[in-house]
Design an enzyme around this catalytic site. Structure first.
Site, short mmCIF file in Angstrom:
data_model
loop_
_atom_site.label_atom_id
_atom_site.label_comp_id
_atom_site.label_asym_id
_atom_site.label_seq_id
_atom_site.Cartn_x
_atom_site.Cartn_y
_atom_site.Cartn_z
CE LYS A 75 3.10 -6.18 0.19
NZ LYS A 75 2.68 -5.64 1.17
CG ASP A 113 1.54 -1.48 7.98
OD1 ASP A 113 0.70 -0.78 8.30
OD2 ASP A 113 2.04 -1.44 6.79
CE LYS A 136 -0.32 1.08 4.62
NZ LYS A 136 0.65 0.23 5.45
#
Length: 368
Positions: free
Chosen positions: A165, A241, A265
């Site tokens: 991250k 994403d 997702k």
């Protein structure tokens, strides 16, 4: 076959390892899940789950799911749960937008359709391409030393793929990633995920200072055009994403050449059915694919596993085992994990056996 009853449960799922931290102070302590059970007049039940990662990660939020399911569910009674495209159009007709609310309902219908056919869901999603999928682990945002130590621990546990991250202070993140890369063996796959935390200026600062490190850059900025502006000067692969919220988004990314890979997702796209549609077209267009979700336990992870294993292996990046993140159980079995790889449970549909007693009382029920 017709939908006879729909029940919805609210299940808070605390994280095993404590708070999940991203850049800029974004933190969550648990998945706040809605679990849906759809029962047909034949007596079969399908299960679906949706769990946002806090209110900061995407437009989805837990209270919105609970309110929206109550609005949509009555319209589905009497319809054939196996008619997945028709169910999707119906949900879009009676409730505009908010695909995340529809995800658990679509997942439950998908599970029910496969159970009615007495086949694993992976069969209806195009067929099983491999027995297992490679898993990645997340190095959450923290101090340089903490992130390097966590990366070393993950690799020691047998994992070879890390999502690190970033997206905070650029110079601090350069130091973090440099330390993580130095702490793991050469050949460890590293994704640097900014979760749309940077401006193009900041993202270019980061990439320029980290050219010597082998990694894939994930979602540096908010919009497709911003990410594309970074990609023009990037000498590394890029995965998007948060930018992939619809079929139109995916096609826009393809037209612009804005990414090499996509993370799909399930809840962001509105369920298993729409994820499969976008996944199949994206594979044909040449993208590398990760199929996952914003969170959940055994039900949602099973759906992720079925979609992952029906993705051609040469186009699949990796998967994640969210059911191992949480302290609560919702089923008597789960997607099997062996070392750094995950499979799907044996049996029809999602393959898991949900235990209603583990979910508590439903907060909503309709039908008879």
């Amino acid at each position: 076959m017709q939908i006879k009853t729909i029940k919805a449960y609210h299940v808070v799922q605390p994280f095993v390892d404590g708070p999940y931290r991203m850049s800029k102070g974004r933190v969550a302590d648990a998945f706040d899940a809605v679990i849906v059970a759809i029962t047909s007049n034949s007596g079969l039940t399908g299960w679906g789950e949706m769990a946002p990662l806090g209110n900061f990660y995407s437009p989805a939020f837990a209270a919105g799911v609970r309110a929206g399911v109550i609005e949509i569910a009555p319209h589905l009674l009497g319809h054939d749960p196996r008619a997945l495209a028709s169910i999707g159009r119906l949900m879009d007709t009676v409730f505009k937008g908010h695909p995340y609310i529809k995800s658990a309902l679509d997942m439950a219908c998908s599970d029910l359709a496969a159970r009615a056919a007495d086949v694993p869901l992976v069969t209806l999603l195009g067929g099983r391409e491999s027995e297992t999928a490679e898993l990645y682990k997340v190095v959450t945002h923290g101090t340089v030393d903490a992130m390097a130590a966590l990366a070393k621990r993950i690799v020691k546990d047998g994992f070879h793929r890390l999502q690190v991250k970033v997206g905070g202070n650029v110079h601090d993140d350069i130091e973090r990633v440099t330390a993580v890369a130095a702490s793991v063996p050469k050949g460890t796959v590293i994704f640097c995920d900014a979760n749309a935390g940077w401006t193009p200026y900041q993202a270019r600062q980061f990439t320029d200072a980290t050219r010597a490190i082998d990694y894939t850059f994930e979602q540096p900025c908010t919009t497709i055009d911003e990410c594309m502006s970074v990609r023009r000067s990037l000498d590394k692969p890029m995965v998007l994403d948060e930018s992939v919220a619809s079929l139109d988004n995916m096609l826009d990314i393809h037209r612009k050449g804005a990414a090499d890979g996509l993370t799909l997702k399930i809840s962001r796209l509105g369920g298993v059915t729409k994820t499969r549609q976008i996944r199949d077209l994206a594979v044909d267009l040449g993208f590398m694919i990760t199929v996952e979700d914003t969170g959940g336990a055994e039900i949602d992870t099973s759906a992720m596993a079925h979609l992952s294993l029906s993705t051609p292996e040469e186009r699949r990046l990796h998967a994640i085992a969210f059911h191992e993140w949480v302290t609560v159980r919702t089923a008597s079995n789960k997607p099997p994990v062996s070392g750094s790889r995950m499979g799907i449970p044996d049996g029809p549909g999602l393959g898991i056996d949900v235990v209603p007693d583990l979910l508590g009382a439903p907060f909503f029920e309709v039908g008879s």
